[in-house]
Motif scaffolding. Structure first.
Motif, short mmCIF file in Angstrom:
data_model
loop_
_atom_site.label_atom_id
_atom_site.label_comp_id
_atom_site.label_asym_id
_atom_site.label_seq_id
_atom_site.Cartn_x
_atom_site.Cartn_y
_atom_site.Cartn_z
N LEU A 176 74.46 26.57 -18.85
CA LEU A 176 74.85 26.16 -20.19
C LEU A 176 73.67 25.72 -21.05
O LEU A 176 73.85 25.42 -22.24
N GLN A 223 78.11 16.26 -23.75
CA GLN A 223 78.45 17.16 -22.65
C GLN A 223 79.59 18.09 -23.02
O GLN A 223 79.55 19.30 -22.72
N LEU A 224 80.62 17.57 -23.70
CA LEU A 224 81.75 18.41 -24.06
C LEU A 224 81.33 19.49 -25.07
O LEU A 224 81.79 20.64 -24.99
N GLN A 270 78.37 20.81 -25.22
CA GLN A 270 77.58 21.78 -24.45
C GLN A 270 78.49 22.71 -23.64
O GLN A 270 78.26 23.92 -23.58
N ILE A 271 79.51 22.13 -22.99
CA ILE A 271 80.40 22.95 -22.16
C ILE A 271 81.12 23.97 -23.02
O ILE A 271 81.19 25.17 -22.68
N ALA A 330 84.52 26.94 -13.76
CA ALA A 330 83.13 26.90 -14.23
C ALA A 330 82.72 28.22 -14.86
O ALA A 330 82.04 28.26 -15.89
N ARG A 388 83.94 28.55 -18.34
CA ARG A 388 83.44 27.50 -19.22
C ARG A 388 84.53 26.51 -19.61
O ARG A 388 84.61 26.04 -20.74
N ARG A 389 85.37 26.18 -18.64
CA ARG A 389 86.37 25.14 -18.85
C ARG A 389 85.76 23.78 -18.54
O ARG A 389 84.94 23.64 -17.64
N VAL A 390 86.21 22.77 -19.28
CA VAL A 390 85.88 21.40 -18.94
C VAL A 390 86.66 21.03 -17.69
O VAL A 390 87.86 21.31 -17.60
N GLN A 431 77.50 21.13 -14.34
CA GLN A 431 77.37 21.01 -15.79
C GLN A 431 78.73 20.86 -16.47
O GLN A 431 78.83 20.25 -17.54
N ARG A 432 79.76 21.39 -15.85
CA ARG A 432 81.10 21.40 -16.46
C ARG A 432 81.97 20.24 -16.00
O ARG A 432 83.12 20.11 -16.43
N CYS A 433 81.48 19.38 -15.12
CA CYS A 433 82.31 18.35 -14.50
C CYS A 433 82.16 16.99 -15.18
O CYS A 433 81.05 16.47 -15.31
#
Length: 356
Positions: free
Chosen positions: A16, A48-49, A51-52, A260, A263-265, A289-291
Motif C-alpha cells: 500500500l 491508516q484507513l 492508506q488502506i 488483504a 484492500r479491505r480494512v 498494513q490492512r489490520c
C-alpha cells in the motif's frame, strides 16, 4: 509437510506504500482545526484507513462481522472450563441474536455472518432474513484431532479450510471485515501458535481462557507442552497451523489473505483472531498494513502476540470474551476517524487563525 498440490493458490497482496497519498493525508490531518496531533491515536487511525482505502475521503461500506466457529480435539484433555457442546450452543445463540457480538453488531449496523468451519454437530445453513445473521456451512470435519498426540489436521484439511476462508470473503460485499471466532479450546491453539512461530515460552502465553483456575491452567500448560512435542517437526507457518491449529483459525487465515488482496480494512478482535493474522502475516507480511487491532485482551498471551506483530491496539478494557466483541466495540472509532478526514474543516476553509 504441505505439498504444493495441497496448497490453495494464495491471493496476491500489493504494497500500500504510496508516498504521494501519505503526504496528502498527513497534510489534511495536520491542517484540520485543532492543535497539531491533538486527536492522538485517532489521527494515526485516520491515516491508516486513508492508506488502506487509497483515498483522502475514506468511507467504510457494508461492514461485515464474520464469526468463524470450530471444535478442537484438544478440548477433551480439559484445556477449557467449558465442554465442547458450548461451541454449537453459542453458534445458535449468535444466530438467535442473544450473544454479545449479536447485540453489538445489531447496535452498530454490522452484518453478522457465522461460518461453521468444523463444529462437532450438524448445523443447518440459513440465509440472513430481515437483518438476522446468516450461517454458512464450510465444515471441513466435525472438529480437529487431538493435537497433544499428533497433527490436529491433515495438510489437505488445512488447505481446504484456508480456501474456504478465501471463498467466504469473496462472497461478501463491502470494504471492511471484522474478525470474530468461537471454539471451545481455541485459546490453546493461539498459545501453541504463538509459542511455535515466535518462540515465546509456553508458560508466558497460556492463560485461563474461559475461566480455568490455577490448577486448570497448570493442566492446560502440560497438555500444550505435549502438543508441541508431538508436533515438533511442524515449524513452517502452514505446517504449524495444520499441526496445532483449528479449522476456524485456518479458515480465518484464508479470509485475512483474501481481504488483504481486496484492500479491505480488517478489524482484528482478540487473541485467537490475532493468531490467524500471525500465521497470515508469516505467509504475506503486507497483510498487516490492512489490520486495525481492536483491543488488548485479558488473556496474557495476547499482549505478547501484539508485540510480535508490532501492533498498537485501540482499546484496553480487560476483555477476554472473543466472538468479535472487541472488534465491534472498536468499530465506532473507525467511523469517527473517517468522518474527521471527510468532514472536519481546515483552518483555511473555516477562517480560523493558525498558531502564531
Amino acid at each position: 509437510m504441505l505439498l504444493p498440490s495441497e496448497l490453495p493458490s494464495l491471493p496476491v497482496v500489493a504494497d500500500l506504500a504510496d508516498p504521494t497519498l501519505t503526504s496528502a493525508l498527513h497534510h489534511l490531518i495536520d491542517h484540520k482545526t485543532k492543535p497539531l496531533g491533538a486527536l492522538g491515536r485517532l489521527e494515526a487511525l485516520a491515516l491508516q484507513l486513508g492508506q488502506i482505502l487509497g483515498t483522502e475521503q475514506p468511507r467504510l461500506e457494508v461492514p461485515q462481522m464474520v464469526v468463524f466457529a470450530g471444535d478442537h480435539g484438544l478440548a477433551a484433555k480439559g484445556v477449557s472450563a467449558y465442554p465442547s457442546d458450548v461451541t454449537w450452543q453459542m453458534v445458535e445463540n449468535f444466530l438467535a441474536g442473544g450473544a454479545a457480538v449479536s447485540v453489538l453488531a445489531r447496535q452498530h449496523g454490522l452484518a453478522l455472518t457465522v461460518v461453521d468451519c468444523g463444529v462437532a454437530r450438524d448445523l443447518t445453513p440459513r440465509q440472513a432474513v430481515a437483518g438476522q445473521p446468516q450461517l454458512l456451512a464450510r465444515k471441513v470435519a466435525a472438529g480437529t484431532q487431538d493435537a497433544s498426540i499428533g497433527p490436529a489436521m491433515t495438510p489437505a484439511q488445512c488447505a481446504q479450510a484456508v480456501a474456504h476462508g478465501m471463498e467466504v470473503v469473496r462472497s461478501l460485499p463491502g470494504n471492511v471485515l471484522l474478525l470474530g471466532e468461537m471454539g471451545i479450546g481455541n485459546t490453546s491453539v493461539a498459545s501453541l501458535l504463538l509459542a511455535r512461530l515466535c518462540g515465546v515460552p509456553l508458560e508466558a502465553c497460556t492463560g485461563a481462557g474461559t475461566g480455568l483456575d490455577a490448577a486448570g491452567i497448570a493442566r492446560k500448560r502440560q497438555v500444550l507442552e505435549q502438543a508441541l512435542q508431538a508436533n515438533a517437526g511442524a515449524v513452517e507457518p502452514l505446517e504449524a497451523l495444520a499441526a496445532l491449529g483449528g479449522f476456524e483459525v485456518a479458515t480465518m487465515v484464508g479470509a485475512v489473505l483474501q481481504a488483504a488482496s481486496e484492500r479491505r480494512v480488517m478489524v482484528v478482535d482478540g487473541f485467537i483472531t490475532s493468531a490467524a493474522v500471525l500465521v497470515a502475516s508469516r505467509l504475506e507480511p503486507l497483510v498487516l498494513q490492512r489490520c486495525v487491532f481492536a483491543h488488548n485482551s485479558g488473556e496474557p498471551g495476547h499482549a505478547l502476540m501484539l508485540a510480535q506483530l508490532r501492533a498498537q491496539p485501540l482499546l484496553d478494557l480487560g476483555l477476554r470474551l472473543g466472538e468479535g466483541s472487541g472488534a465491534a466495540l472498536a468499530w465506532p472509532l473507525l467511523v469517527s476517524a473517517c468522518a474527521i478526514l471527510r468532514e472536519m474543516a481546515s483552518f483555511a476553509t473555516a477562517g480560523v487563525a493558525t498558531k502564531a
